[in-house]
Design a protein around this motif. Structure first.
Motif, PDB file in Angstrom:
ATOM      1  N   LYS A 239       0.840  -1.201   0.000  1.00 32.89           N
ATOM      2  CA  LYS A 239       0.000   0.000   0.000  1.00 32.89           C
ATOM      3  C   LYS A 239       0.878   1.257   0.000  1.00 32.89           C
ATOM      4  O   LYS A 239       0.673   2.176  -0.795  1.00 32.89           O
ATOM      5  N   ARG A 242       2.619   1.636  -3.361  1.00 33.07           N
ATOM      6  CA  ARG A 242       1.752   2.186  -4.417  1.00 33.07           C
ATOM      7  C   ARG A 242       1.663   3.711  -4.297  1.00 33.07           C
ATOM      8  O   ARG A 242       1.790   4.437  -5.282  1.00 33.07           O
ATOM      9  N   GLU A 243       1.452   4.177  -3.066  1.00 29.57           N
ATOM     10  CA  GLU A 243       1.354   5.634  -2.856  1.00 29.57           C
ATOM     11  C   GLU A 243       2.649   6.340  -3.261  1.00 29.57           C
ATOM     12  O   GLU A 243       2.629   7.376  -3.926  1.00 29.57           O
ATOM     13  N   CYS A 270      -2.114  -8.629  -4.547  1.00 30.77           N
ATOM     14  CA  CYS A 270      -2.304  -7.174  -4.482  1.00 30.77           C
ATOM     15  C   CYS A 270      -3.679  -6.800  -3.931  1.00 30.77           C
ATOM     16  O   CYS A 270      -3.859  -5.707  -3.391  1.00 30.77           O
ATOM     17  N   ALA A 273      -3.771  -5.592  -0.361  1.00 33.79           N
ATOM     18  CA  ALA A 273      -3.360  -4.218  -0.085  1.00 33.79           C
ATOM     19  C   ALA A 273      -4.318  -3.227  -0.737  1.00 33.79           C
ATOM     20  O   ALA A 273      -4.189  -2.013  -0.571  1.00 33.79           O
ATOM     21  N   VAL A 275      -4.537  -2.492  -3.900  1.00 36.59           N
ATOM     22  CA  VAL A 275      -3.842  -1.673  -4.895  1.00 36.59           C
ATOM     23  C   VAL A 275      -3.836  -2.347  -6.262  1.00 36.59           C
ATOM     24  O   VAL A 275      -3.992  -3.563  -6.372  1.00 36.59           O
TER      25      VAL A 275
END
Ligand SMILES: *Cc1c(COP(=O)(O)O)cnc(C)c1O
Length: 468
Positions: A239, A242-243, A270, A273, A275
């Motif tokens: 997570k 990804r951000e 995935c 999370a 994402v």
């Protein structure tokens, strides 16, 4: 001479086996398999082996599965193969539609290759090429985690970090940025997986902050670092990653070649999370373990950067001869049907719980540092010293003793170095899980009891993960 022996001799006269020091076979018998059925493999002398590792992590619904067999047979009578440039066919269209629908939002295009490593090559090349096409040619480097494994071809090795597989070839490899893995085996005592994974993200944040202008993509194995010894981490890391990739304008490549298709407890890792990566690489269980095929899914945004008049030379001119093979697509479609019709992900929960309860006692073993699990993958880490987690010298090959004991007992358990693991087909029964746990316990007792004398050679790989 037994039939096994005769096939072994003929084999050893002409074959060179993968990931093997062939001299080992002067002592270690090779096992010729005559047939498979469900979780069982049967050799030429009629001895059966329970396939606890799904034949290198590919077989999710058993050997010779009638539903997958039938689909391939039907396809075979229709069309065995056609080149995929300029041509198309029904199974490849249907499979692509289903993969797009099944994977997290945003992944809308599917590119096929014929094995996992080349799927990784495609993701790396596409990412690099995207930044060229978008007028940002400085973005050329890849960020990877320590202890990762992404395959055997040269670029795939470059983003890997299992010394045994890559050290020899160092002069050939791309210059990548390596970030310490969130591997929770290495967490401080008493810390949760989540806190450790979150803390370890600081290294990634720092690398991206410093290098993002030259970075094309970050590549990770979501939740489980497979060939690196089934090391695991918490979804929070994915997570945060990804951000950060969004913030720093860097692609995120998820290598779900090993963990995709239910292995971690969800269809794709995935999902845990919440994402979507920019590239999702799938292979191994994609065809139910029947035929070699990989799929790289990516976004429309990526795709559009290549879409232009031919003369602009923006196209992705990459091909493998067997791309999108219809028989492999048919096997994949049958596999997806089984997932849908049998409610597999839900049914696996009980099996995963049984794997946990059947092996729980091993946590108290004097030479087991950890029993860890994510969904349908469970790993037992054997160590020389439990308190300090001191590993056995790799030269002692303790895992090999577990392997040999398991074969005697009728199970295929092929440890990664000193890590014994179960990655069974989802068609395994609770009783068969108990049997595996029993065999593993015996094997671990035998392997950790013996004093092993070996000549320790200097300069050997630090992390030894040769299966066997
Ligand atoms: C197996 C594997 C690969 C390579 O796939 P091949 O089909 O063996 O080339 C890449 N990444 C991961 C995570 C794998 O487990």
């Amino acid at each position: 001479m037994s039939l096994n022996d005769s096939w072994m001799r003929r084999d050893l006269a002409v074959l060179w086996h993968p990931c093997t020091q062939m001299k080992d076979h002067e002592q270690l018998p090779l096992i010729p398999i005559r047939r498979g059925e469900g979780v069982w493999l049967e050799d030429f002398d009629g001895k059966r082996y329970l396939d606890a590792v799904s034949s290198w992590w590919v077989n999710v619904f058993g050997h010779a599965n009638p539903r997958i067999n039938q689909r391939i047979k039907d396809q075979l009578d229709q069309l065995e193969h056609v080149m995929l440039a300029g041509f198309s066919h029904q199974p490849v269209v249907e499979l692509s539609e289903r993969l797009v629908a099944l994977t997290p939002p945003g992944l809308e295009r599917v590119f096929y290759t014929d094995n996992g490593s080349t799927g990784i090559e495609v993701a790396l090349k596409m990412s690099f090429h995207y930044w060229r096409n978008s007028g940002r040619p400085r973005k050329q480097r890849f960020v990877t985690l320590t202890n990762s494994y992404h395959g055997e071809t040269v670029a795939a090795m470059s983003v890997g970090d299992v010394a045994l597989f890559t050290d020899t070839y160092k002069p050939l490899l791309l210059d990548t940025l390596k970030v310490p893995s969130p591997d929770c085996y290495l967490r401080p005592e008493g810390m949760s997986w989540e806190d450790h994974s979150r803390n370890m993200f600081a290294h990634m944040e720092q690398t991206l902050a410093e290098h993002h202008e030259e970075v094309a993509a970050v590549i990770v194995e979501p939740l489980i670092q497979g060939a690196g010894g089934m090391r695991m981490y918490h979804p929070i890391y994915l997570k945060l990653l990804r951000e950060a990739c969004d913030r720093y304008e860097v692609h995120l490549i998820h290598d779900e070649i090993a963990v995709g298709f239910g292995r971690t407890g969800t269809m794709f890792a995935c999902e845990q999370a919440g994402v979507s990566p920019d590239f999702l690489c799938l292979s191994k269980a994609l065809t139910g373990g029947y035929l070699p095929m990989a799929a790289v899914l990516t976004t429309d945004r990526l795709y559009q950067a290549f879409y232009d008049d031919y003369s602009t030379l923006r196209a992705f001119l990459h091909s493998h001869t067997y791309t999108g093979n219809p028989l492999a697509c048919a096997a994949a479609l049958a596999t997806l049907d089984i997932f849908a019709e049998d409610n597999v992900i839900e049914a696996n929960k009980a099996l995963a719980a049984r794997m946990a309860s059947a092996t729980a006692h091993l946590a108290d073993h004097p030479h087991v540092a950890e029993v860890r699990q994510t969904g349908m993958a469970l790993a037992i880490e054997m160590v020389q010293d439990k308190a300090s987690k001191t590993a056995y010298p790799w030269q002692e090959r303790r895992g090999l003793q577990v392997y040999q004991h398991a074969l005697k007992r009728g199970a295929l358990l092929r440890p990664l170095g000193s890590v014994v693991y179960f990655l069974p087909p989802y068609t395994i029964t609770p009783e068969q899980i108990d049997f595996l746990a029993e065999v593993a316990s015996e094997g671990i007792d035998i392997a950790t009891r013996a004093a092993v004398s070996v000549a320790l050679r200097p300069g050997a790989p630090s992390n030894f993960h040769d299966p066997g």
